[in-house]
Design a protein around this motif. Structure first.
Motif, PDB file in Angstrom:
ATOM      1  N   LEU A 104       0.828  -1.201   0.000  1.00 58.34           N
ATOM      2  CA  LEU A 104       0.000   0.000   0.000  1.00 58.34           C
ATOM      3  C   LEU A 104       0.865   1.255   0.000  1.00 58.34           C
ATOM      4  O   LEU A 104       0.636   2.190  -0.795  1.00 58.34           O
ATOM      5  CB  LEU A 104      -0.917  -0.020   1.225  1.00 58.34           C
ATOM      6  N   TYR A 105       1.863   1.288   0.865  1.00 59.80           N
ATOM      7  CA  TYR A 105       2.717   2.473   0.940  1.00 59.80           C
ATOM      8  C   TYR A 105       3.641   2.594  -0.268  1.00 59.80           C
ATOM      9  O   TYR A 105       4.017   3.714  -0.640  1.00 59.80           O
ATOM     10  CB  TYR A 105       3.510   2.482   2.248  1.00 59.80           C
ATOM     11  N   ALA A 106       3.988   1.487  -0.895  1.00 65.87           N
ATOM     12  CA  ALA A 106       4.786   1.554  -2.127  1.00 65.87           C
ATOM     13  C   ALA A 106       3.992   2.270  -3.217  1.00 65.87           C
ATOM     14  O   ALA A 106       4.527   3.134  -3.936  1.00 65.87           O
ATOM     15  CB  ALA A 106       5.179   0.152  -2.572  1.00 65.87           C
ATOM     16  N   ILE A 132       4.397   6.430  -4.879  1.00 64.77           N
ATOM     17  CA  ILE A 132       4.383   6.790  -6.300  1.00 64.77           C
ATOM     18  C   ILE A 132       3.286   7.808  -6.595  1.00 64.77           C
ATOM     19  O   ILE A 132       3.513   8.828  -7.267  1.00 64.77           O
ATOM     20  CB  ILE A 132       4.195   5.529  -7.160  1.00 64.77           C
ATOM     21  N   LEU A 133       2.095   7.546  -6.077  1.00 62.41           N
ATOM     22  CA  LEU A 133       0.949   8.393  -6.379  1.00 62.41           C
ATOM     23  C   LEU A 133       1.062   9.778  -5.728  1.00 62.41           C
ATOM     24  O   LEU A 133       0.735  10.794  -6.349  1.00 62.41           O
ATOM     25  CB  LEU A 133      -0.340   7.703  -5.940  1.00 62.41           C
ATOM     26  N   GLU A 134       1.508   9.805  -4.486  1.00 62.17           N
ATOM     27  CA  GLU A 134       1.671  11.093  -3.811  1.00 62.17           C
ATOM     28  C   GLU A 134       2.768  11.922  -4.493  1.00 62.17           C
ATOM     29  O   GLU A 134       2.658  13.150  -4.601  1.00 62.17           O
ATOM     30  CB  GLU A 134       2.015  10.884  -2.333  1.00 62.17           C
ATOM     31  N   ASP A 181      -8.343   7.920  -4.516  1.00 65.90           N
ATOM     32  CA  ASP A 181      -9.565   7.697  -3.747  1.00 65.90           C
ATOM     33  C   ASP A 181      -9.677   6.229  -3.340  1.00 65.90           C
ATOM     34  O   ASP A 181     -10.007   5.909  -2.195  1.00 65.90           O
ATOM     35  CB  ASP A 181     -10.779   8.114  -4.584  1.00 65.90           C
ATOM     36  N   GLU A 182      -9.368   5.330  -4.259  1.00 68.56           N
ATOM     37  CA  GLU A 182      -9.412   3.906  -3.941  1.00 68.56           C
ATOM     38  C   GLU A 182      -8.315   3.526  -2.955  1.00 68.56           C
ATOM     39  O   GLU A 182      -8.538   2.737  -2.029  1.00 68.56           O
ATOM     40  CB  GLU A 182      -9.291   3.076  -5.218  1.00 68.56           C
ATOM     41  N   LEU A 183      -7.134   4.104  -3.135  1.00 65.19           N
ATOM     42  CA  LEU A 183      -6.043   3.821  -2.215  1.00 65.19           C
ATOM     43  C   LEU A 183      -6.396   4.265  -0.800  1.00 65.19           C
ATOM     44  O   LEU A 183      -6.076   3.583   0.173  1.00 65.19           O
ATOM     45  CB  LEU A 183      -4.772   4.514  -2.699  1.00 65.19           C
ATOM     46  N   ALA A 222       6.537   8.272   6.472  1.00 64.36           N
ATOM     47  CA  ALA A 222       5.243   7.904   7.060  1.00 64.36           C
ATOM     48  C   ALA A 222       5.148   6.389   7.227  1.00 64.36           C
ATOM     49  O   ALA A 222       4.609   5.895   8.229  1.00 64.36           O
ATOM     50  CB  ALA A 222       4.109   8.417   6.184  1.00 64.36           C
ATOM     51  N   LEU A 223       5.667   5.642   6.267  1.00 67.83           N
ATOM     52  CA  LEU A 223       5.672   4.176   6.381  1.00 67.83           C
ATOM     53  C   LEU A 223       6.513   3.744   7.573  1.00 67.83           C
ATOM     54  O   LEU A 223       6.106   2.855   8.342  1.00 67.83           O
ATOM     55  CB  LEU A 223       6.227   3.553   5.102  1.00 67.83           C
ATOM     56  N   LYS A 224       7.674   4.349   7.744  1.00 63.03           N
ATOM     57  CA  LYS A 224       8.533   4.000   8.882  1.00 63.03           C
ATOM     58  C   LYS A 224       7.797   4.229  10.197  1.00 63.03           C
ATOM     59  O   LYS A 224       7.836   3.388  11.115  1.00 63.03           O
ATOM     60  CB  LYS A 224       9.809   4.834   8.833  1.00 63.03           C
TER      61      LYS A 224
END
Length: 236
Positions: free
Chosen positions: A102-104, A108-110, A171-173, A224-226
């Protein structure tokens, strides 16, 4: 939690998208109304992972027949917000591998959203982002408030990017992100670093430096993932 019936029906009805919880006419529109109401409840953490969502309970709580509820639950399951358990449908939970995936994608998207914002945002949109950034700073004593303003900040970047397809994917993410418990702003030091990261991203957008905006946004999500992994899987 999985053995408990759906609770807080009055609160659930309060989340309905129509004014005063008014139910629309027609099966399709009612199914959409039930879907949006339950999706809002999940997004606002009205439920937590493992909570069982019974068709009959939702129908009774919202005052509708079971047919539109059945259609809404099927859509929520296809979006990954519900999953099948031995006793029926429950709020889905994300395991560590899913969180990493999810964070990967989010990184990319952000990053793309920040790049588009640097290229396409109006000055009014950038000014609005600075005001949200200031509100984020003022909210540092409250993790829930920071989380709320953080969502507004990121949503502002998405909208400033003016790319409808990226917005749809994000939105889906964000459906999946709502399945994560708590907020990373409870992790020691994260509010301060997130504030600095937001400021740097925003300054890059304002300078129309698309490469830097994208790079900083990707780094922001990596950090944020960390914090998320520390929050969920730390055994200290």
């Amino acid at each position: 939690m999985a053995d408990q019936p759906l609770e807080r029906p009055i609160d659930l009805l309060d989340l309905a998208p129509s004014p005063n919880g008014t139910k629309p006419a027609g099966r399709t529109s009612r199914a959409q109304w039930v879907y949006e109401t339950l999706r809002a409840a999940i997004h606002r953490h009205h439920f937590t992972h493992g909570d069982r969502i019974r068709e009959e309970d939702v129908a009774r709580s919202l005052g509708v027949s079971r047919t539109p509820v059945r259609e809404a639950l099927s859509r929520l399951q296809s979006r990954g917000l519900l999953e099948m358990a031995p006793g029926g449908l429950v709020i889905a939970a994300l395991a560590r591998p899913q969180i990493m995936e999810l964070y990967a994608m989010r990184e990319i998207l952000e990053g793309s959203a920040a790049r588009f914002a640097a290229l396409k945002a109006s000055q009014a949109e950038i000014d609005s982002l600075y005001r949200i950034h200031e509100a984020f700073d003022r909210a540092r004593e409250s993790a829930p408030r920071m989380a709320q303003v953080n969502r507004d900040f990121h949503q502002g970047i998405y909208e400033a990017g003016h790319n409808r397809y990226l917005m749809r994917t994000l939105d889906e993410l964000h459906d999946a992100l709502t399945l994560l418990p708590s907020t990373t702003f409870t992790v020691t030091g994260r509010p301060v670093t997130a504030l600095a990261e937001h400021g740097a991203i925003l300054d890059a957008i304002n300078a129309r430096d698309a490469d830097r905006a994208e790079s900083l946004a990707r780094d922001h999500i990596a950090h944020a993932l960390k914090a998320r992994l520390e929050l969920m899987f730390s055994y200290a």
